[in-house]
Design a protein around this motif. Structure first.
Motif, PDB file in Angstrom:
ATOM      1  N   ASP A   3       0.820  -1.195   0.000  1.00 57.44           N
ATOM      2  CA  ASP A   3       0.000   0.000   0.000  1.00 57.44           C
ATOM      3  C   ASP A   3       0.858   1.250   0.000  1.00 57.44           C
ATOM      4  O   ASP A   3       0.443   2.298  -0.485  1.00 57.44           O
ATOM      5  N   ARG A   6       1.222   2.850  -3.338  1.00 60.66           N
ATOM      6  CA  ARG A   6       0.037   3.284  -4.059  1.00 60.66           C
ATOM      7  C   ARG A   6      -0.020   4.803  -4.022  1.00 60.66           C
ATOM      8  O   ARG A   6       0.515   5.446  -3.123  1.00 60.66           O
ATOM      9  N   ALA A 219       0.175   7.037   1.181  1.00 60.75           N
ATOM     10  CA  ALA A 219      -0.120   7.016  -0.249  1.00 60.75           C
ATOM     11  C   ALA A 219      -0.349   8.456  -0.710  1.00 60.75           C
ATOM     12  O   ALA A 219      -1.328   9.080  -0.308  1.00 60.75           O
ATOM     13  N   SER A 263       1.576   2.401  -8.032  1.00 64.10           N
ATOM     14  CA  SER A 263       0.327   1.926  -8.605  1.00 64.10           C
ATOM     15  C   SER A 263      -0.714   3.018  -8.357  1.00 64.10           C
ATOM     16  O   SER A 263      -1.014   3.353  -7.206  1.00 64.10           O
TER      17      SER A 263
END
Length: 297
Positions: A3, A6, A219, A263
């Motif tokens: 995560d 991300r 993130a 991502s």
């Protein structure tokens, strides 16, 4: 991928005519749709990089160009509200603010056939009663907080929130059903990573800030505007800073950002990662209107 790698590259879908810089200018545009082609470029860039986004849309744009907005949903992106007309919320009466929130959500859901859970205020500008108004209108999360240093004449200095949290972290009186997704700032420097700051400081600045945040388990939530990706016409009274590195430079910069190791996901995805949900509390508007037959504008 963890995560921590991300990121969100969100899009505030407004046209050049919606910007405060244009509204305060003495000149006028011959083409009121300037900026729309930037939205097309962004959709194509996200597709090339297998990326997902949240498009916070001015619903006036959705009424005028339903195909261009519906194309975000058709491509699997999340759509949120950026008000109906992009007027600063603190310039409006309580009734006018309520109308901006309610009408935008209703129109976006009617045009796209998708649920609208998130909201971002124009220029990150909001005042007292903001979260109560969002709750009453049926939103599930807000994305209007930027915990940056104070920038005189702009914004900043009010908050210290750097990762998704319940909205009570911003306003203790907020509904427990609401969440907040803050926009990323550069650690230590305290300035946003994107928007004007990407154009001023360069793409290396933005990517370094993203990586520093990722090391902290955050993130990064970035933002851009479609009009930044087109060749803007000269308009009398628009400050020169607005034109800095727009057009081709921004197109190349975003391609570089999307090519990093991150991502790219939607705001609702990072909320889910944080255990905060974020889905609309009013359900889908359905696809029963003629305008939900999107096509490509």
């Amino acid at each position: 991928m963890s995560d921590a790698r991300r990121a969100v590259l969100s899009v505030d879908v407004e046209l050049f005519r919606h910007t405060p810089a244009y509204r305060n200018a003495s000149g006028t545009l011959d083409d009121p749709s300037v900026g729309l082609e930037g939205a097309r470029f962004l959709r194509e860039a996200f597709a090339r990089h297998d990326a997902r986004t949240t498009a916070f849309v001015v619903s006036e744009v959705a009424e005028e160009h339903p195909g261009a907005v519906g194309a975000f949903v058709d491509a699997g992106h999340e759509v949120g509200s950026h008000t109906h007309t992009h007027r600063l919320l603190t310039d409006l009466s309580p009734d006018e603010r309520r109308e901006e929130l309610v009408r935008s959500k209703e129109r976006l859901e009617a045009v796209t056939g998708a649920s609208v859970a998130g909201f971002r205020a124009p220029a990150f500008d909001f005042g007292d009663g903001h979260f109560a108004a969002l709750d009453a209108a049926g939103y599930a999360y807000d994305a209007s907080v930027v915990s940056c240093r104070r920038i005189p004449g702009w914004y900043g200095g009010e908050y210290d929130l750097h990762r998704p949290a319940p909205a009570t972290a911003v306003d203790p009186t907020a509904s427990a059903d609401l969440a907040e997704v803050p926009t990323a700032v550069f650690p230590g420097i305290g300035l946003p990573l994107t928007g004007t700051w990407l154009r001023f400081f360069g793409v290396r600045y933005a990517i370094l800030g993203m990586r520093l945040l990722a090391r902290r388990g955050i993130a990064p939530v970035l933002y851009v505007h479609p009009w930044e990706f087109v060749d803007l016409p000269a308009v009398e009274g628009v400050p020169k800073r607005v034109y800095v590195r727009t057009g081709d430079w921004m197109r190349r910069a975003v391609e570089r950002i999307l090519s990093t190791e991150f991502s790219f996901v939607a705001c609702e995805d990072v909320l889910a990662d944080a255990g905060l949900g974020g889905g609309s509390r009013t359900g889908s508007a359905g696809g029963g209107t003629d305008e939900s037959d999107h096509g490509e504008a």
